[in-house]
Design an enzyme around this catalytic site. Structure first.
Site, PDB file in Angstrom:
ATOM      1  N   HIS A  70       0.825  -1.345  -0.123  1.00 42.35           N
ATOM      2  CA  HIS A  70       0.047  -0.122  -0.156  1.00 42.35           C
ATOM      3  C   HIS A  70       0.719   1.254  -0.095  1.00 42.35           C
ATOM      4  CE1 HIS A  70      -3.978  -2.100   0.966  1.00 42.35           C
ATOM      5  NE2 HIS A  70      -3.383  -2.689   1.308  1.00 42.35           N
ATOM      6  N   ASN A  98     -10.322  -2.789   2.928  1.00 35.45           N
ATOM      7  CA  ASN A  98     -10.189  -2.661   1.427  1.00 35.45           C
ATOM      8  C   ASN A  98     -11.248  -2.360   0.707  1.00 35.45           C
ATOM      9  OD1 ASN A  98      -7.345  -3.132   1.294  1.00 35.45           O
ATOM     10  ND2 ASN A  98      -7.806  -5.356   1.269  1.00 35.45           N
TER      11      ASN A  98
HETATM   12  C1  HEM Z   1      -1.686 -11.073   7.621  1.00 32.31           C
HETATM   13  C2  HEM Z   1      -2.282 -10.038   6.743  1.00 32.31           C
HETATM   14  C3  HEM Z   1      -1.786  -8.720   6.441  1.00 32.31           C
HETATM   15  C4  HEM Z   1      -0.571  -8.136   6.883  1.00 32.31           C
HETATM   16  C5  HEM Z   1       0.395  -8.834   7.573  1.00 32.31           C
HETATM   17  C6  HEM Z   1      -0.787  -6.857   6.386  1.00 32.31           C
HETATM   18  C7  HEM Z   1       0.336  -5.955   6.735  1.00 32.31           C
HETATM   19  C8  HEM Z   1       0.278  -4.477   6.203  1.00 32.31           C
HETATM   20  C9  HEM Z   1       1.435  -3.616   6.183  1.00 32.31           C
HETATM   21  C10 HEM Z   1       2.749  -3.922   6.968  1.00 32.31           C
HETATM   22  C11 HEM Z   1       1.138  -2.426   5.836  1.00 32.31           C
HETATM   23  C12 HEM Z   1       2.066  -1.192   5.629  1.00 32.31           C
HETATM   24  C13 HEM Z   1       1.380  -0.464   6.794  1.00 32.31           C
HETATM   25  C14 HEM Z   1       2.298   0.910   6.970  1.00 32.31           C
HETATM   26  O1  HEM Z   1       3.570   0.769   6.793  1.00 32.31           O
HETATM   27  O2  HEM Z   1       1.917   1.633   7.774  1.00 32.31           O
HETATM   28  C15 HEM Z   1      -0.411  -2.763   5.238  1.00 32.31           C
HETATM   29  C16 HEM Z   1      -1.262  -1.751   4.863  1.00 32.31           C
HETATM   30  C17 HEM Z   1      -2.557  -1.673   4.579  1.00 32.31           C
HETATM   31  N1  HEM Z   1      -3.181  -2.913   4.711  1.00 32.31           N
HETATM   32 FE1  HEM Z   1      -2.582  -4.909   5.139  1.00 32.31          FE
HETATM   33  N2  HEM Z   1      -1.869  -6.503   5.793  1.00 32.31           N
HETATM   34  C18 HEM Z   1      -2.518  -7.713   5.886  1.00 32.31           C
HETATM   35  C19 HEM Z   1      -3.847  -7.895   5.437  1.00 32.31           C
HETATM   36  C20 HEM Z   1      -4.653  -6.755   4.935  1.00 32.31           C
HETATM   37  C21 HEM Z   1      -6.242  -7.096   4.955  1.00 32.31           C
HETATM   38  C22 HEM Z   1      -6.863  -8.347   5.077  1.00 32.31           C
HETATM   39  C23 HEM Z   1      -6.736  -5.857   4.577  1.00 32.31           C
HETATM   40  C24 HEM Z   1      -8.115  -5.288   4.517  1.00 32.31           C
HETATM   41  C25 HEM Z   1      -9.191  -5.803   4.822  1.00 32.31           C
HETATM   42  C26 HEM Z   1      -5.563  -4.958   4.834  1.00 32.31           C
HETATM   43  C27 HEM Z   1      -5.652  -3.543   4.377  1.00 32.31           C
HETATM   44  C28 HEM Z   1      -4.485  -2.600   4.310  1.00 32.31           C
HETATM   45  C29 HEM Z   1      -4.521  -1.185   4.294  1.00 32.31           C
HETATM   46  C30 HEM Z   1      -5.916  -0.514   3.697  1.00 32.31           C
HETATM   47  C31 HEM Z   1      -3.147  -0.912   4.380  1.00 32.31           C
HETATM   48  C32 HEM Z   1      -2.910   0.550   3.873  1.00 32.31           C
HETATM   49  C33 HEM Z   1      -2.983   1.530   5.129  1.00 32.31           C
HETATM   50  C34 HEM Z   1      -2.562   3.182   4.982  1.00 32.31           C
HETATM   51  O3  HEM Z   1      -3.258   3.693   4.099  1.00 32.31           O
HETATM   52  O4  HEM Z   1      -1.599   3.658   5.518  1.00 32.31           O
HETATM   53  N3  HEM Z   1      -4.350  -5.707   4.979  1.00 32.31           N
HETATM   54  N4  HEM Z   1      -0.622  -3.937   5.658  1.00 32.31           N
END
Ligand code: HEM
Length: 498
Positions: free
Chosen positions: A55, A129
């Site tokens: 992201h 999402n």
């Molecule tokens: C084990 C599963 C998951 C892991 C380990 C994971 C990990 C991460 C990480 C490390 C980031 C970067 C965050 C940052 O640097 O601030 C991120 C961003 C994000 N993830 Fe996940 N994620 C997972 C599953 C999901 C799922 C299932 C969704 C939605 C239902 C999701 C939605 C998002 C969103 C929207 C962002 C962006 C947040 C922003 O705008 O700063 N992720 N994720």
């Protein structure tokens, strides 16, 4: 023009020209004493922080969430507990997933849909999402799945081979693949997408009743997508199409808005649900689990500083007020850990004090660490104790308004307990043996002398009393010796734990 601020170096010293620098003679080498040059260069070479590992490309804006329905029969969480009409400030960030920070907005990808609600009871992050399900239901797969979608470590190219190799091996992703490869994989505007929690959560009332809940954030304009040709054309003409669209809409006063709705399921219903309630590759059909509208979101302010207000945003699904709890969805459970962990890496241990991440009120014992730039004590006076003091009472503690073990989940009947060891008379048995049978006479006497010396300089009588009682619990004679040394007697009756 003396109405303008004066240009200075980082130390606040006026500098006549930002272009000039000091040399040893007109054509000589540079001088190390030129603080302005060194300050400018050294700040510049540190201007980048790590981009988000996923992201990375995104944009966002500020606005508010408004409660439109009383759902205190479903949750005691703020803002709902603060009543219909309550408005709380929020910031939203939309993103693509696999591309880097400069990648095109219209790439085929799911879209991140993250919402930071600043409630009266703390931050509530909805890290959603624009799809109702996800590719995985096993947390161990996330890094491996992402590796298959991102650049190859040898060639630095994204390859359809690894993308489809992963998907064809892990076919629980199929619902999400159908969405991704339809036009829904290329939304026309951040404002024309719905957001979904994907995960099941538990929302709990004051009385400990709870429901499984999924959240849907419905665009008031409906959804609008690009076809593959349109999306590709935009990649050629404007990499930042959706970023620009969001910003332009808000500048023009056409504020994007969404209606927030929830689906609920009782614990009993969950046992009859056709699928595992914690499996995030499944939807809850809306005709069986109807949507209940509960709130409204409006985005009405562009950021003044993109880095400060958007890039430094750190969302974490673990940020929840009382009344909202994680389900046992293992992907959600893993995310509870991963987001704050990545924020500590990306932004540092004090990322929660960055204004865009900061709760409306925070009072705790986190005062130091890299880049702590405020007092770190919230509203506490600067001299307040930096631990739970028994005599300066810097903070009060809210009893949790429900007992977690009382809301045991039929899908996990053991429940969870909130606990810590309680002191018992048994905790003094081994110290007693150490004092009486292992210590030499010299050691016993040195202990008494040293403790008397230390306790004599304590100025709070109740601390001295509690300390004498503690030694009396080890051995009444020890308590007597130390007590008489500082003019105290052990309490009677003496309480040595529960
Ligand atoms: C084990 C599963 C998951 C892991 C380990 C994971 C990990 C991460 C990480 C490390 C980031 C970067 C965050 C940052 O640097 O601030 C991120 C961003 C994000 N993830 Fe996940 N994620 C997972 C599953 C999901 C799922 C299932 C969704 C939605 C239902 C999701 C939605 C998002 C969103 C929207 C962002 C962006 C947040 C922003 O705008 O700063 N992720 N994720």
């Amino acid at each position: 023009n003396d109405t303008l601020p004066v240009y200075t170096d980082g130390g606040g010293h006026p500098v006549s020209s930002p272009y000039d620098y000091q040399r040893a003679g007109p054509n000589g080498p540079l001088l190390l004493q030129d603080f302005h040059l060194i300050d400018t260069l050294s700040h510049f070479v540190r201007e980048r922080i790590p981009e988000r590992v996923v992201h990375a490309k995104g944009s966002g804006a500020h606005g508010y969430f408004e409660v439109t329905r009383d759902i205190t029969n479903i949750t005691m969480a703020a803002p709902f507990s603060d009543g219909v009409g309550t408005k709380v400030p929020l910031t939203m960030r939309f993103s693509t997933v696999a591309g880097e920070a400069g990648s095109p907005d219209t790439n085929r990808d799911p879209r991140g849909f993250a919402i930071k609600l600043r409630t009266s009871k703390g931050i509530w992050d909805w890290v959603f999402n624009n799809t109702p399900v996800f590719f995985i239901r096993d947390p161990t797969k996330f890094p491996l799945f992402i590796h298959s979608q991102k650049r190859n470590p040898q060639t630095n190219l994204r390859t359809p081979n690894s993308q489809w190799d992963y998907w064809s091996q892990n076919q629980e992703a199929i619902y999400q693949i159908l969405i991704l490869f339809s036009n829904r994989g290329t939304p026309a505007s951040w404002a024309q997408m719905h957001g979904w929690s994907g995960h099941t959560y538990k929302w709990v009332t004051e009385t400990g009743d709870w429901h499984y809940v999924k959240v849907k954030v419905i665009s008031d304009e409906g959804i609008n997508n690009l076809n593959a040709t349109e999306a590709k054309d935009l990649i050629a003409s404007n990499l930042d199409h959706n970023t620009q669209d969001l910003s332009d809409r808000i500048t023009a006063g056409k504020f994007p808005s969404w209606t927030v709705a929830i689906q609920t399921m009782t614990p009993a219903e969950s046992l009859k649900f056709k699928y595992d309630v914690n499996d995030m590759t499944k939807i809850w059909p809306e005709d069986e689990y109807p949507l209940l509208e509960v709130g409204k979101i409006v985005l009405d302010k562009n950021p003044d500083n993109w880095f400060a207000e958007i890039e430094q945003l750190a969302f974490s699904p673990a940020n929840m007020p009382f009344g909202a709890e994680p389900s046992n969805d293992p992907v959600l459970q893993a995310r509870l850990f991963a987001y704050s962990d990545t924020a500590r890496h990306r932004l540092g241990p004090n990322h929660e004090q960055i204004p865009v991440n900061c709760p409306l009120a925070v009072d705790n014992f986190q005062r130091a660490g890299w880049m702590r730039v405020d007092g770190g004590a919230g509203t506490l006076p600067p001299g307040a104790a930096n631990y739970p003091s028994s005599f300066e009472a810097p903070v009060s503690f809210t009893p949790r308004p429900y007992n977690l073990s009382a809301i045991a989940d039929p899908n996990n009947p053991q429940g969870t307990v909130l606990t810590s060891y309680k002191l018992s008379p048994r905790d003094f048995e081994q110290p007693n043996a150490l004092f009486n049978t292992e210590f030499t006479d010299v050691e016993r006497q040195s202990l008494v002398d040293n403790v008397i010396a230390a306790l004599s300089s304590v100025t709070v009588p109740q601390i001295q009393q509690r300390s004498v009682d503690m030694f009396a619990c080890v051995d009444p004679a020890l308590g007597e010796k130390i007590g008489s040394g500082i003019g105290f007697k052990a309490s009677s009756p003496l309480k040595c734990g529960e």
